[in-house]
Design an enzyme around this catalytic site. Sequence first.
Site, short mmCIF file in Angstrom:
data_model
loop_
_atom_site.label_atom_id
_atom_site.label_comp_id
_atom_site.label_asym_id
_atom_site.label_seq_id
_atom_site.Cartn_x
_atom_site.Cartn_y
_atom_site.Cartn_z
N CYS A 139 7.31 -1.02 9.85
CA CYS A 139 6.34 -2.68 9.24
C CYS A 139 7.42 -3.62 9.51
CB CYS A 139 6.37 -2.79 8.13
SG CYS A 139 5.13 -0.98 7.03
N ASP A 145 5.74 0.45 1.12
CA ASP A 145 5.60 0.82 0.01
C ASP A 145 4.99 2.09 0.02
OD1 ASP A 145 5.79 -1.56 -1.02
OD2 ASP A 145 3.92 -2.14 -1.69
N GLU A 158 1.83 0.77 -7.46
CA GLU A 158 0.04 1.38 -7.25
C GLU A 158 -0.97 2.69 -7.22
OE1 GLU A 158 0.46 0.23 -2.77
OE2 GLU A 158 1.11 -2.02 -3.61
N SER A 198 -2.81 0.08 -3.86
CA SER A 198 -3.02 -0.16 -2.93
C SER A 198 -4.11 -1.14 -2.30
CB SER A 198 -2.60 0.54 -1.76
OG SER A 198 -2.81 0.65 -0.35
#
Length: 557
Positions: A50, A82, A447, A473
Amino acid sequence: MYDKSRSNKVYGGYEKAPNRAFLKAMGLTDDDISKPLVGVAVAWNEAGPCNIHLLGLSQVVKEGIRELGGTPRTFTAPVLIDGIAMGSESMKYSLVSREVIANTVELTVNGHGYDGFVALGGCDKTQPGLMMSMARLNIPSVYMYGGTTLPGNFRGRDIAIGDVYEAVGAFSAGKITAEDLRIMEDNAIPGPGACGGLYTANTMAMLSEALGLSLPGSSAPPAVSSDRTKFAKETGRTLMKVMEIGLKPRDILTFEAFENGIALLMASGGSTNGVLHLLAIAHEAGVSLTLDDFDRISKKVPEIVNMKPGGDYVMADLYRVGGTPVILKKLLDRGLLHGDTITVTGKTMAQNLSEYKIPEFKHDHIVRDLSNPFLPSGGIRILKGSLAPEGSVVKLSASKIKYHRGPARVFNSEEEAFETVLKKKINEGDVVVIRYEGPKGGPGMREMLAVTSAIVGQGLGEKVALVTDGRFSGATRGLMVGHVAPEAAVGGPIALIRDGDTIVIDGEKGRLDVELSDQELKSRAKDWTPPEPRYKTGLLAQYAKLVTSSARGAVLV
């Protein structure tokens, strides 16, 4: 003229000669120091794709800053990926990282007297954390997203990371082979950039445009596109222009700007995390925003975007048809967007959209007209009721069912629920309740993607519902209700639920209820005792003491 009052306090005058000596040790000249000193905050590490490319983009941002007379200084903010933390204890640090990022930027910018800064983010929590820091510091600043990854490929069809999570459930149910799972694992993310669907990262990038904190059209280009590089340089140049006119984030982040953000969130069917993060950014900006504002706008803004996880396409596809401005322009033309809000360009939202060139070809397979929506109301709904007096959040655009009534299956942690799902011990009609996963109880409001994806992967996505005081998520789909408030750790009604209690989820009416009398709930509340904190020392223990309800954005006070 640029305002150098902040950096002059740290570096100006004969008495600050020692301070300047540190800068000159790095090769800066008197001329460099005489210019505005500006930060380039880069949320970077090598933990995942990311943000892996953001250091390179930051160099291009610095070129733009130098072109218009600034002296840029790069610094990094921490990143937690994440997707890597998901389904483990590590995920408890995810939402915490949002606050740490905002604090890190404040520490560095104020600690070195920078006159302004560019914030460059990629993964989910980096973006709201950076935008929160902009609102908090309220000095000239511009946000830029690092871009999405390209779609992956599985046997000739496009996939995204959400497909791999669901494949785990499918494999556990014997629906796909180990080889299928391995191929998806190997090919889901083909290179740099954030997860490809309309998950949290792409949602927050789009919201940065709607709020006016980033350049028009800058959210959609993939990480590897030449447009991404062009936007990087222009973002650096824009910061210097913003500094010249003295435009600050709180001039941009008005209540109307947040209404624009909510309208885009509803029209796109973005991540439920967008609710949490908009509340937190508004808090930093001193703007009073509540779940009622989301509920009000959701009822009047249809969902018009067809993107994963509820739809078929990814961010790279939206880029090809014109990006986020395509959606914003449709909302503006229908009177669902405030066109007079100011943006980082120094122009209004309406001016930006009128000047933005949208490709003249058919795009209704991805973005429909408001007269022909995918849903008549927003993709996200706020639910209240006896189980969530303060509110809860559901992404209706990612669910084919809007109503469910069934018996509760109660779990006191994500791990308990996940193990039960993988053992195929969840029955059709059940409502999986995962509690003590809220901001204080987790702590960190994890999440539940591992659980929700396993449910969907086993073919139960339209037959089972889930309710939690944790989060989801952006890749989650199915009738999954999160952010239940008050949370279990503070004695909310979700703490009082028992196996077999009947829970009713009504997405269209905006209700989340348990079929128990007020008397029964009060009786159970008398017997409830708060659990011992899961952490006694360290960051999570500090966070649990300071964090507020998810209905307030889980901000720290």
